[in-house]
Design a protein around this motif. Structure first.
Motif, PDB file in Angstrom:
ATOM      1  N   MET A 208       0.629  -1.288  -0.131  1.00  0.00           N
ATOM      2  CA  MET A 208      -0.109  -0.133  -0.083  1.00  0.00           C
ATOM      3  C   MET A 208       0.882   1.365   0.088  1.00  0.00           C
ATOM      4  O   MET A 208       2.026   1.325   0.526  1.00  0.00           O
TER       5      MET A 208
ATOM      6  N   ARG B 127      -8.540   9.209   1.515  1.00  0.00           N
ATOM      7  CA  ARG B 127      -7.658   8.890   0.448  1.00  0.00           C
ATOM      8  C   ARG B 127      -6.442   9.473   0.315  1.00  0.00           C
ATOM      9  O   ARG B 127      -5.827   9.356  -0.584  1.00  0.00           O
TER      10      ARG B 127
ATOM     11  N   ASP C 141      -3.348   5.131  -0.087  1.00  0.00           N
ATOM     12  CA  ASP C 141      -4.314   3.849   0.319  1.00  0.00           C
ATOM     13  C   ASP C 141      -4.682   4.069   1.890  1.00  0.00           C
ATOM     14  O   ASP C 141      -5.566   3.660   2.309  1.00  0.00           O
TER      15      ASP C 141
END
Length: 431
Positions: A1, A235, A247
């Motif tokens: 991520m 976000r 993420d």
């Protein structure tokens, strides 16, 4: 991520290090031109798991009233009206019970002990040097009543398996010979041999450089304006240089964290408690401290950092005020000169202040929030340096979906949701 970390103090940088080591892409944003330029810059220098304890404790309300009339008061509450301050103080007072103190101190010691171990591993892995010493903390008592009051802390230390030594005046002088000139002022002490010392600024700067070399992106001079929320999930963040998306977002902005998350319905009970420090060059080696001496009377820590003495402490509840009153400097000088007279050059002392992000129960807020994609690592109060490595490691484990090495359920924001269900809503339903 891809993880966006807001804040490049010691908490944000250690979080970045562990998240990067866990395989994530990490970008760190900070408004300052370099890491560790605010609260992490000139703190007391203690890495003190054994001394980890909430300010909210039995007897503190009465002590606070007495301190109001002292010249060198360890706690000052500015009278300016502030609803956030009043609410935070009320919740802190609610934690000044024996039961709450035991619960809060136990979980603080758990995180702090783990953090000390993580710091040792990190130091061995990276080879970072930061004027570190591993020679313990001496909590120094000037009055017999302080010796007796330490029993409740000793009970928690014993229960948690934390090493300690109860010393008389002679024992204090044996571990800190520089106290010889103040021998008549010493009633006893509590030594915590597992504690360490070190320069938080040097550590954070070195770790940031190491992290950048391994792929972490640091963007300095970037003002963080608001969080980006889409379909109920965080976000990224809107900054002075545009949007930065990821993420997940980790808020590690210390005392400024509540302002940023408030728009999402999160009422984060973190309030700035101002602390001060002096840094003095050592001019008489034999009179200087060996490690850290915590002057219990004034709540001032006197720490050896290489060829310097760092004198840090006091607690001033004054919002976001960053002024440097001479009377606070006088208190720090009174403590260090009273115990280690002539050890440092007071004429060359650098005077500094910082805003410690305090929770009313003393425990930081580490982990996920009710808002998907948003994580917190803030609220460490006077123990940010002590708890930084462990908090960064725990945060990385939570973000990565791994089981942490220690219990973390009572470290997160959820404990305030439970409190809200008992005493009224702390968080709007939509959060």
């Amino acid at each position: 991520m891809k993880i966006v970390i807001l804040g490049a103090g010691v908490i944000g940088v250690t979080s970045a290090w562990y998240l990067s080591r866990a395989g994530h892409e990490v970008v760190v944003l900070d408004r300052q031109p370099a890491p560790a330029r605010e609260t992490s810059f000139a703190n007391a220098g203690e890495v003190s798991p054994g001394y980890s304890a909430p300010w909210a404790a039995p007897g503190i309300p009465l002590k606070a009233l007495k301190w109001m009339f002292q010249k060198h008061a360890p706690l000052v509450v500015q009278p300016r009206p502030d609803l956030a301050k009043l609410g935070w103080l009320a919740r802190m007072l609610g934690n000044c019970t024996t039961e709450a103190y035991k619960v809060n101190k136990a979980r603080m010691v758990r995180l702090a002990e783990y953090s000390r171990d993580c710091l040792e591993d990190l130091r061995n892995e990276t080879g970072i040097r930061y004027d570190e010493r591993t020679q313990g903390t001496l909590q120094l008592f000037r009055k017999e009543a302080q010796v007796e009051a330490a029993e409740k802390d000793i009970a928690v230390l014993r229960e948690g398996g934390v090493a300690f030594e109860v010393l008389d005046a002679a024992g204090c002088l044996a571990v800190e010979p520089g106290l010889e000139g103040a021998a008549g002022e010493i009633a006893g002490g509590l030594r915590l041999p597992g504690d360490e010392t070190g320069d938080c600024f040097k550590f954070t700067t070195a770790l940031a450089e190491r992290a950048a070399g391994e792929g972490v992106e640091f963007r300095y001079g970037v003002a963080i304006e608001r969080l980006i929320v889409e379909d109920g999930r965080v976000r990224g963040a809107v900054t002075s240089e545009g949007e930065v998306r990821g993420d997940a977002v980790v808020v590690a902005l210390g005392s400024y964290s509540p302002v940023l998350v408030r728009s999402l319905g999160l009422r984060l009970p973190v309030y700035p408690v101002k602390g001060y420090s002096l840094t003095l060059p050592i001019i008489e080696e034999g009179r200087a401290p060996v490690s850290t001496v915590m002057d219990e009377t004034y709540k001032v820590a006197i720490t050896r950092l290489g060829d310097r003495i760092r004198v840090g402490g006091l607690a001033e509840i004054a919002g976001f005020d960053l002024s440097l009153p001479e009377r606070r400097k006088a208190t720090l000088l009174h403590s260090v000169e009273g115990l280690f007279e002539g050890a440092g050059d007071t004429a060359l002392a650098a005077f500094w202040c910082g805003l410690r992000p305090m929770t009313p129960d003393g425990t930081p807020v580490v982990g996920r929030t009710p808002v998907p994609g948003l994580f917190l690592n803030t609220g460490h109060g006077t123990l940010g340096w002590t708890m930084a490595a462990g908090s960064g490691r725990v945060l990385s484990d939570i973000v990565s979906g791994r089981r942490a090495d220690i219990e973390t359920a009572d470290l997160g924001y959820a404990r305030y949701l439970r409190e809200g269900r008992r005493s009224g809503p702390l968080v709007p339903a939509e959060a």
